[in-house]
Design an enzyme around this catalytic site. Sequence first.
Site, PDB file in Angstrom:
ATOM      1  N   LYS A   1       6.643 -41.655  41.540  1.00  0.00           N
ATOM      2  CA  LYS A   1       5.906 -41.032  43.198  1.00  0.00           C
ATOM      3  C   LYS A   1       7.492 -40.346  43.225  1.00  0.00           C
ATOM      4  CE  LYS A   1       8.458 -45.041  44.310  1.00  0.00           C
ATOM      5  NZ  LYS A   1       8.105 -46.463  45.179  1.00  0.00           N
TER       6      LYS A   1
ATOM      7  N   ARG B   1       5.580 -56.401  54.004  1.00  0.00           N
ATOM      8  CA  ARG B   1       4.709 -54.327  53.843  1.00  0.00           C
ATOM      9  C   ARG B   1       3.373 -54.563  53.538  1.00  0.00           C
ATOM     10  NH1 ARG B   1       7.910 -50.367  49.984  1.00  0.00           N
ATOM     11  NH2 ARG B   1       6.827 -51.524  48.548  1.00  0.00           N
TER      12      ARG B   1
ATOM     13  N   HIS C   1       5.646 -57.275  45.178  1.00  0.00           N
ATOM     14  CA  HIS C   1       7.150 -56.145  44.978  1.00  0.00           C
ATOM     15  C   HIS C   1       8.227 -57.255  45.461  1.00  0.00           C
ATOM     16  CE1 HIS C   1       8.944 -52.469  44.031  1.00  0.00           C
ATOM     17  NE2 HIS C   1       9.874 -52.977  45.598  1.00  0.00           N
TER      18      HIS C   1
ATOM     19  N   ARG D   1       6.626 -51.737  36.396  1.00  0.00           N
ATOM     20  CA  ARG D   1       6.501 -50.556  36.784  1.00  0.00           C
ATOM     21  C   ARG D   1       7.847 -49.791  36.382  1.00  0.00           C
ATOM     22  NH1 ARG D   1       4.320 -53.741  40.815  1.00  0.00           N
ATOM     23  NH2 ARG D   1       6.439 -53.844  42.068  1.00  0.00           N
TER      24      ARG D   1
ATOM     25  N   TYR E   1      30.295 -23.925  62.268  1.00  0.00           N
ATOM     26  CA  TYR E   1      30.119 -24.991  64.053  1.00  0.00           C
ATOM     27  C   TYR E   1      30.311 -25.690  64.495  1.00  0.00           C
ATOM     28  CZ  TYR E   1      25.780 -22.183  62.073  1.00  0.00           C
ATOM     29  OH  TYR E   1      24.628 -21.246  62.065  1.00  0.00           O
TER      30      TYR E   1
ATOM     31  N   CYS F   1      26.019 -26.341  57.129  1.00  0.00           N
ATOM     32  CA  CYS F   1      25.244 -25.878  57.207  1.00  0.00           C
ATOM     33  C   CYS F   1      24.012 -25.503  56.780  1.00  0.00           C
ATOM     34  CB  CYS F   1      26.180 -23.831  57.100  1.00  0.00           C
ATOM     35  SG  CYS F   1      26.608 -23.726  58.126  1.00  0.00           S
ATOM     36  N   MET F   2      22.078 -25.178  57.629  1.00  0.00           N
ATOM     37  CA  MET F   2      21.200 -25.236  56.563  1.00  0.00           C
ATOM     38  C   MET F   2      21.314 -24.949  55.168  1.00  0.00           C
ATOM     39  SD  MET F   2      17.980 -23.353  57.851  1.00  0.00           S
ATOM     40  CE  MET F   2      17.934 -24.515  59.996  1.00  0.00           C
ATOM     41  N   ASP F   3      22.558 -23.851  55.152  1.00  0.00           N
ATOM     42  CA  ASP F   3      21.839 -23.460  53.509  1.00  0.00           C
ATOM     43  C   ASP F   3      23.800 -22.933  53.049  1.00  0.00           C
ATOM     44  OD1 ASP F   3      18.942 -22.955  54.536  1.00  0.00           O
ATOM     45  OD2 ASP F   3      20.281 -21.433  55.506  1.00  0.00           O
TER      46      ASP F   3
END
Length: 375
Positions: free
Chosen positions: A40, A140, A170, A222, A267, A313-315
Amino acid sequence: MQASYYRPTRITVDLSAIKENIELHKQKLALGQSIFAVVKADAYGHGVLPVAKAAIEAGAVGFCVATLDEALELRTNGFLEPIIVLGPIDYEGLKLASEYEISIPVVDLDYLDGLIAKVQTLSLSKPLLLHLAIDSGMSRIGIRTKEELHQAEAKISAHSDLLFEGIFTHFSTADQEDDSYFKQQISMFKALLGSLSQQPKYVHVENSATTLWHETLGNIVRLGISMYGLNPSGKALESPITLCPALSLTSALTQVKFVEKGTGIGYGKTYVAQQDEWIGTVPIGYADGFIRKYQGYQVLVNGQLCEIVGRVCMDQMMIRLPEQVALGSKVTIVGRDGQQERTLQDMADYVDTIHYEVACLLSPRIPRVYIEEKR
């Protein structure tokens, strides 16, 4: 999100490590047990299709996923093995689940009643494969009492379009030293399992933590996080087998600059050079899943620890270098460089989370490269 190949940031996944981890777990299986690989969330950020192929080659006989869409990705890419969806699906997906022979969970009687009503409006070519979820203490999803379980069993057996294929639960504390609550959960599950008029084909309760530290139960393991070489408990319990981490994360310096004492970095000017310093820029940021909280964390350049300075930063992010180094020098965020190593666990510890989350946050913008190193 588009993978960014024209920059040096890469995730490398060693498929031989995944295979070795599966081989180690196979040695712990009880008679009649088999491994379903949990893939998953894009195989916990490792990349679902290459990991799924490696898992089958290593001896896994089926898959577990979280959503119907994840199951369909496997089916439509040629994987014919059994696939179990562990989370409830919308009723609109029932026909697809039937057509592609994908097993789905029944989470309670209300869900089952709605499912039956929907199935009666459909023309299914194959029976719908159902696994009853038991809430043994996770709170859950799942059925909680024998009465509910017996009602569910009866409702399913009354319809030829439905097949009671499996039952599962689980555990919430299988990765902790105190096993008292685990024992309560397993006792409850055994009581409900024993009350069935007939056990289904699949009984599955063992996740990575359970199979490493507890008694065996059921015929499916699992295998999730430990398949990727990560200890389910973090540092709380020592793994009885030597796990091989499969993922490394690297980049390279895209700029190296000399700054004078007092220069602000990033920043908000959250870091100011305490002396004349060398600063390197690395093309990775929070859009890649490397979140802002990693300011102050250390990565590796030429085998030396280098602190992230200024806000991520973002990038991009900036690091303080011990000296002038060559433009394009490798930056190791997860992995080994010389005598030093940085791990997903180190990253998790720094931001007070778990390595599962760190791996899953690594975004599709980072290209995945697959290797098979000899071991």
